[in-house]
Scaffold this motif. Structure first.
Motif, mmCIF file in Angstrom:
data_model
loop_
_atom_site.group_PDB
_atom_site.id
_atom_site.type_symbol
_atom_site.label_atom_id
_atom_site.label_comp_id
_atom_site.label_asym_id
_atom_site.label_seq_id
_atom_site.Cartn_x
_atom_site.Cartn_y
_atom_site.Cartn_z
ATOM 1 N N LEU A 131 0.851 -1.184 0.000
ATOM 2 C CA LEU A 131 0.000 0.000 0.000
ATOM 3 C C LEU A 131 0.891 1.241 0.000
ATOM 4 C CD1 LEU A 131 -2.829 1.249 0.172
ATOM 5 C CD2 LEU A 131 -2.647 1.060 2.670
ATOM 6 N N ASP A 132 0.841 1.987 -1.106
ATOM 7 C CA ASP A 132 1.637 3.196 -1.248
ATOM 8 C C ASP A 132 0.822 4.416 -0.853
ATOM 9 O OD1 ASP A 132 3.934 1.900 -2.364
ATOM 10 O OD2 ASP A 132 2.858 1.730 -4.264
ATOM 11 N N GLU A 133 1.517 5.501 -0.566
ATOM 12 C CA GLU A 133 0.849 6.780 -0.338
ATOM 13 C C GLU A 133 -0.029 7.104 -1.536
ATOM 14 O OE1 GLU A 133 3.665 9.870 0.335
ATOM 15 O OE2 GLU A 133 3.898 9.307 2.432
ATOM 16 N N ASP A 134 -1.078 7.901 -1.294
ATOM 17 C CA ASP A 134 -1.982 8.263 -2.377
ATOM 18 C C ASP A 134 -2.524 9.657 -2.103
ATOM 19 O OD1 ASP A 134 -4.125 8.559 -4.175
ATOM 20 O OD2 ASP A 134 -4.590 6.415 -4.108
ATOM 21 N N ASP A 135 -1.987 10.650 -2.784
ATOM 22 C CA ASP A 135 -2.414 12.032 -2.583
ATOM 23 C C ASP A 135 -3.872 12.239 -2.963
ATOM 24 O OD1 ASP A 135 0.040 12.870 -1.584
ATOM 25 O OD2 ASP A 135 0.798 13.423 -3.562
ATOM 26 N N ASP A 136 -4.386 11.469 -3.923
ATOM 27 C CA ASP A 136 -5.768 11.634 -4.365
ATOM 28 C C ASP A 136 -6.774 11.380 -3.245
ATOM 29 O OD1 ASP A 136 -4.919 12.294 -6.917
ATOM 30 O OD2 ASP A 136 -5.209 10.256 -7.702
ATOM 31 N N ILE A 137 -6.429 10.503 -2.301
ATOM 32 C CA ILE A 137 -7.349 10.212 -1.191
ATOM 33 C C ILE A 137 -6.807 10.715 0.143
ATOM 34 C CG2 ILE A 137 -8.465 8.261 -2.341
ATOM 35 C CD1 ILE A 137 -6.691 6.394 -0.636
ATOM 36 N N GLY A 138 -5.683 11.411 0.115
ATOM 37 C CA GLY A 138 -5.124 11.990 1.336
ATOM 38 C C GLY A 138 -4.420 11.002 2.236
ATOM 39 N N LEU A 139 -3.904 9.907 1.680
ATOM 40 C CA LEU A 139 -3.179 8.904 2.463
ATOM 41 C C LEU A 139 -1.691 9.224 2.412
ATOM 42 C CD1 LEU A 139 -3.239 6.210 4.058
ATOM 43 C CD2 LEU A 139 -2.940 5.049 1.851
ATOM 44 N N ARG A 140 -1.111 9.518 3.582
ATOM 45 C CA ARG A 140 0.305 9.871 3.673
ATOM 46 C C ARG A 140 0.984 9.016 4.738
ATOM 47 N NH1 ARG A 140 2.718 12.922 0.098
ATOM 48 N NH2 ARG A 140 4.160 13.440 1.724
ATOM 49 N N PHE A 141 2.042 8.331 4.349
ATOM 50 C CA PHE A 141 2.857 7.570 5.291
ATOM 51 C C PHE A 141 4.156 8.335 5.519
ATOM 52 C CE2 PHE A 141 0.472 3.876 3.400
ATOM 53 C CZ PHE A 141 -0.245 3.572 4.542
ATOM 54 N N TYR A 142 4.074 9.365 6.349
ATOM 55 C CA TYR A 142 5.205 10.236 6.645
ATOM 56 C C TYR A 142 5.732 10.859 5.356
ATOM 57 C CZ TYR A 142 4.637 7.982 11.124
ATOM 58 O OH TYR A 142 4.110 7.509 12.290
ATOM 59 N N ASP A 143 6.890 10.439 4.865
ATOM 60 C CA ASP A 143 7.452 11.016 3.650
ATOM 61 C C ASP A 143 7.707 9.896 2.649
ATOM 62 O OD1 ASP A 143 8.570 12.720 1.830
ATOM 63 O OD2 ASP A 143 10.486 12.891 2.858
ATOM 64 N N CYS A 144 6.843 9.788 1.677
ATOM 65 C CA CYS A 144 6.985 8.776 0.617
ATOM 66 C C CYS A 144 7.017 7.358 1.176
ATOM 67 C CB CYS A 144 8.228 9.031 -0.221
ATOM 68 S SG CYS A 144 8.201 10.617 -1.043
ATOM 69 N N GLY A 145 6.105 7.047 2.079
ATOM 70 C CA GLY A 145 6.101 5.747 2.715
ATOM 71 C C GLY A 145 5.280 4.694 1.998
ATOM 72 N N THR A 146 5.527 3.458 2.370
ATOM 73 C CA THR A 146 4.806 2.298 1.848
ATOM 74 C C THR A 146 4.551 1.336 2.999
ATOM 75 O OG1 THR A 146 5.859 2.520 -0.322
ATOM 76 C CG2 THR A 146 4.896 0.377 0.204
ATOM 77 N N LEU A 147 3.337 0.806 3.049
ATOM 78 C CA LEU A 147 2.953 -0.191 4.044
ATOM 79 C C LEU A 147 2.941 -1.545 3.355
ATOM 80 C CD1 LEU A 147 2.008 -0.512 7.007
ATOM 81 C CD2 LEU A 147 -0.339 -0.278 6.152
ATOM 82 N N PHE A 148 3.732 -2.482 3.890
ATOM 83 C CA PHE A 148 3.848 -3.812 3.303
ATOM 84 C C PHE A 148 3.182 -4.844 4.203
ATOM 85 C CE2 PHE A 148 7.571 -1.574 1.633
ATOM 86 C CZ PHE A 148 7.469 -1.851 0.281
#
Length: 171
Positions: A131-148
């Motif tokens: 799961l990557d960050e997604d500016d379109d829905i306002g999802l931010r994982f700090y700075d360019c984060g990814t949840l695995f």
């Protein structure tokens, strides 16, 4: 029979069998349905507590590195009972989850980043979902984060999704 309509998707309201209670983090914090997808004749569900990463800075959250199991759930069912839509809304009635969209290559796909670090930190695991960050829905994982969401191949084959590990990586 499991319905095919709208199962393979990210976000949206979860469609769960009656035997699955809706996952919560704590008593009154429903988790966000990240994805649901047909897999090996059943349905795989991934939930996570993402309120903080959607902008609720007062919410308790997972952190960089491996997450405690209380912050995510990975469920799997081969039940052929009817599925029920679980509408999670704010008090004003607006949906508390992003609008559903088709599932892309996020499930069972090699990671697009941090491959060496993931392999070093989780030897013997593969990426179940990214799961990557997604500016379109306002999802931010700090700075360019990814949840695995990570799983060992033998656990995937045996449908042992209770053994999935979840980790957040960020620059």
């Amino acid at each position: 029979m499991l319905p095919d309509d709208n199962i393979n998707r990210m976000w949206g309201f979860a469609q769960l069998p009656d035997s699955f209670p809706y996952p919560f983090h704590g008593e009154d914090n429903p988790m966000t349905p990240v994805c649901q997808a047909h897999l090996d004749g059943g349905i795989l569900y991934i939930f996570a507590d993402l309120d903080y990463f959607f902008g609720d800075l007062d919410a308790e959250s997972g952190h960089i590195g491996e997450w405690d199991k209380g912050f995510y759930r990975v469920l799997y069912t081969m039940e052929d009972t009817p599925l029920h839509l679980h509408e999670i809304c704010y008090p004003d009635g607006t949906p508390a989850v992003p609008e559903a969209r088709p599932l892309g290559e996020e499930l069972l796909h090699p990671p697009t980043c941090w491959t060496d670090e993931l392999a070093q930190d989780y030897p013997g695991y593969e990426v179940l979902f990214q799961l990557d960050e997604d500016d379109d829905i306002g999802l931010r994982f700090y700075d360019c984060g990814t949840l695995f969401f990570l799983i060992k191949p033998e656990d995937l084959q045996a449908h042992r999704f209770d053994r999935v590990r979840c980790a957040l990586y960020s620059y």
